[in-house]
Design a protein around this motif. Structure first.
Motif, PDB file in Angstrom:
ATOM      1  N   ASP A  82      -5.095   2.188  -3.292  1.00 14.24           N
ATOM      2  CA  ASP A  82      -5.976   2.024  -2.728  1.00 14.24           C
ATOM      3  C   ASP A  82      -6.235   3.740  -2.825  1.00 14.24           C
ATOM      4  OD1 ASP A  82      -8.457   3.076  -1.332  1.00 14.24           O
ATOM      5  OD2 ASP A  82      -7.863   1.104  -0.043  1.00 14.24           O
ATOM      6  N   PRO A  83      -7.349   4.714  -3.365  1.00 11.86           N
ATOM      7  CA  PRO A  83      -8.002   6.235  -3.394  1.00 11.86           C
ATOM      8  C   PRO A  83      -7.616   6.836  -1.707  1.00 11.86           C
ATOM      9  CG  PRO A  83      -9.597   4.886  -4.839  1.00 11.86           C
ATOM     10  CD  PRO A  83      -8.629   3.492  -4.386  1.00 11.86           C
ATOM     11  N   GLN A  86      -5.273   4.310   4.154  1.00 17.17           N
ATOM     12  CA  GLN A  86      -6.314   3.666   5.242  1.00 17.17           C
ATOM     13  C   GLN A  86      -5.190   1.774   5.278  1.00 17.17           C
ATOM     14  OE1 GLN A  86     -10.172   2.496   4.780  1.00 17.17           O
ATOM     15  NE2 GLN A  86     -10.329   2.013   6.489  1.00 17.17           N
ATOM     16  N   ASP A  87      -5.042   1.979   6.971  1.00 13.03           N
ATOM     17  CA  ASP A  87      -4.094   0.749   7.421  1.00 13.03           C
ATOM     18  C   ASP A  87      -5.833   0.231   7.090  1.00 13.03           C
ATOM     19  OD1 ASP A  87      -3.501  -1.157   8.523  1.00 13.03           O
ATOM     20  OD2 ASP A  87      -1.540  -0.023   9.436  1.00 13.03           O
ATOM     21  N   MET A  88      -5.467  -1.483   6.508  1.00  8.39           N
ATOM     22  CA  MET A  88      -6.813  -1.803   6.591  1.00  8.39           C
ATOM     23  C   MET A  88      -6.194  -3.306   7.934  1.00  8.39           C
ATOM     24  SD  MET A  88      -8.024  -0.910   3.966  1.00  8.39           S
ATOM     25  CE  MET A  88      -9.536  -1.809   4.266  1.00  8.39           C
ATOM     26  N   ALA A  89      -5.585  -3.361   8.197  1.00  8.97           N
ATOM     27  CA  ALA A  89      -4.862  -4.362   9.200  1.00  8.97           C
ATOM     28  C   ALA A  89      -5.888  -3.216  10.401  1.00  8.97           C
ATOM     29  CB  ALA A  89      -4.017  -4.127   9.669  1.00  8.97           C
ATOM     30  N   THR A  90      -5.839  -1.981  10.975  1.00 10.44           N
ATOM     31  CA  THR A  90      -5.825  -1.071  11.923  1.00 10.44           C
ATOM     32  C   THR A  90      -7.545  -0.821  11.528  1.00 10.44           C
ATOM     33  OG1 THR A  90      -3.972   0.981  12.161  1.00 10.44           O
ATOM     34  CG2 THR A  90      -3.091  -0.857  12.998  1.00 10.44           C
ATOM     35  N   LEU A  91      -7.848  -0.517  10.463  1.00 10.06           N
ATOM     36  CA  LEU A  91      -8.464   0.504  10.405  1.00 10.06           C
ATOM     37  C   LEU A  91      -8.547   2.483   9.960  1.00 10.06           C
ATOM     38  CD1 LEU A  91     -11.843  -1.151  10.733  1.00 10.06           C
ATOM     39  CD2 LEU A  91     -10.281  -1.501   8.787  1.00 10.06           C
ATOM     40  N   TYR A  99      -4.764  10.542  -2.692  1.00 17.16           N
ATOM     41  CA  TYR A  99      -5.456  10.484  -4.228  1.00 17.16           C
ATOM     42  C   TYR A  99      -6.798  10.549  -4.102  1.00 17.16           C
ATOM     43  CZ  TYR A  99      -0.925   7.525  -3.737  1.00 17.16           C
ATOM     44  OH  TYR A  99       0.256   6.997  -3.203  1.00 17.16           O
ATOM     45  N   ILE A 100      -7.345  10.829  -3.021  1.00 15.29           N
ATOM     46  CA  ILE A 100      -8.591  11.169  -3.020  1.00 15.29           C
ATOM     47  C   ILE A 100      -9.493  12.324  -3.526  1.00 15.29           C
ATOM     48  CG2 ILE A 100      -9.605  11.624  -0.858  1.00 15.29           C
ATOM     49  CD1 ILE A 100     -11.590   9.033  -2.910  1.00 15.29           C
ATOM     50  N   ASN A 136      -2.152   6.108 -10.550  1.00 15.93           N
ATOM     51  CA  ASN A 136      -1.656   7.587  -9.875  1.00 15.93           C
ATOM     52  C   ASN A 136      -0.100   7.780 -10.520  1.00 15.93           C
ATOM     53  OD1 ASN A 136      -0.158   6.001  -8.472  1.00 15.93           O
ATOM     54  ND2 ASN A 136       0.399   7.738  -7.152  1.00 15.93           N
ATOM     55  N   GLU A 137       0.230   6.373 -11.402  1.00 15.87           N
ATOM     56  CA  GLU A 137       1.746   7.313 -11.860  1.00 15.87           C
ATOM     57  C   GLU A 137       1.839   7.153 -13.491  1.00 15.87           C
ATOM     58  OE1 GLU A 137       4.324   3.773 -10.808  1.00 15.87           O
ATOM     59  OE2 GLU A 137       4.381   4.348  -8.621  1.00 15.87           O
ATOM     60  N   GLY A 138       3.014   8.208 -13.689  1.00 15.72           N
ATOM     61  CA  GLY A 138       2.920   8.211 -15.361  1.00 15.72           C
ATOM     62  C   GLY A 138       1.664   9.006 -16.272  1.00 15.72           C
TER      63      GLY A 138
END
Length: 217
Positions: A82-83, A86-91, A99-100, A136-138
């Protein structure tokens, strides 16, 4: 006369990515220039946004963006990683967002060169079309950028040397985005009128035709 339209775009937004094929077709078919202006996603731009949003919001975006992609026959998979960190469980959104920040600053660099649509189209496909894991790799991003006529290493070096310059570009984009009359992405802005969503491009063309938009010969 060539018309000009701004496109406020987020690298995390599935709908921003899904708008790109029709945007490129519009530019190919009509005498119009699209000035793509990257902005940060709501997760960064509006702290706590997801915690205040209806719990069904994220689930619906996943459902709807996937079916839009299938309907439009656009290769699609949510980016890995994900760019946004973020913890998608706790948001909870992490304070450090490598990344972003990189993606948006690179978009700003391409904007300064006047070729942000071409750059963003190439990079976004690496993130979203599902052909690679670990975007994001290579050399995935470097190869995509090169195919679009960009030197990613040189762009990264320029951003690293003066990140504030590109942050100022993004900040200006966000101010113009807000002034356009909308907060979401993708938003097209033509003569101070906002058109929000990848499904408003036909309406945008209709409006521009009333202002003299012509097809390319």
């Amino acid at each position: 006369m060539t018309l000009s339209v701004d496109l406020f775009f987020s690298f995390r937004s599935p709908y921003s990515y899904l708008a790109l094929p029709k945007t490129r077709k519009m530019v190919a078919d009509y005498d119009v220039m699209v000035n793509l202006r990257p902005v940060y996603p709501l997760a960064v731009r509006v702290p706590g946004f997801f915690k205040r949003a209806n719990p069904q919001f994220a689930r619906y975006v996943v459902l709807d963006s996937s079916r839009v992609a299938k309907h439009e026959n656009i290769p699609f998979r949510f980016p890995r990683p994900d760019p946004i960190v973020q913890d998608m469980a706790t948001l909870d959104v992490a304070e450090n967002q490598p990344y972003i920040h990189r993606l948006t600053r690179l978009g700003a660099a391409a904007q300064l060169e006047g070729r942000s649509l071409e750059f963003t189209d190439a990079i976004s496909r690496v993130l979203w079309d599902g052909t690679v894991s670990g975007w994001n790799e290579g050399d995935h991003l470097a190869r995509a950028a090169s195919a679009a006529g960009f030197d990613l290493a040189a762009m990264d070096a320029a951003v690293t040397a003066d990140p504030d310059r590109y942050e100022q570009v993004t900040s200006g984009n966000e101010q113009a985005h807000a002034a356009s009359g909308h907060w979401g992405v993708p938003t097209f802005a033509f003569e101070n009128e906002p058109f929000f969503g990848q499904d408003r491009i036909d309406l945008l063309i209709w409006r521009m035709e009333s202002k003299g938009l012509t097809r390319r010969s």
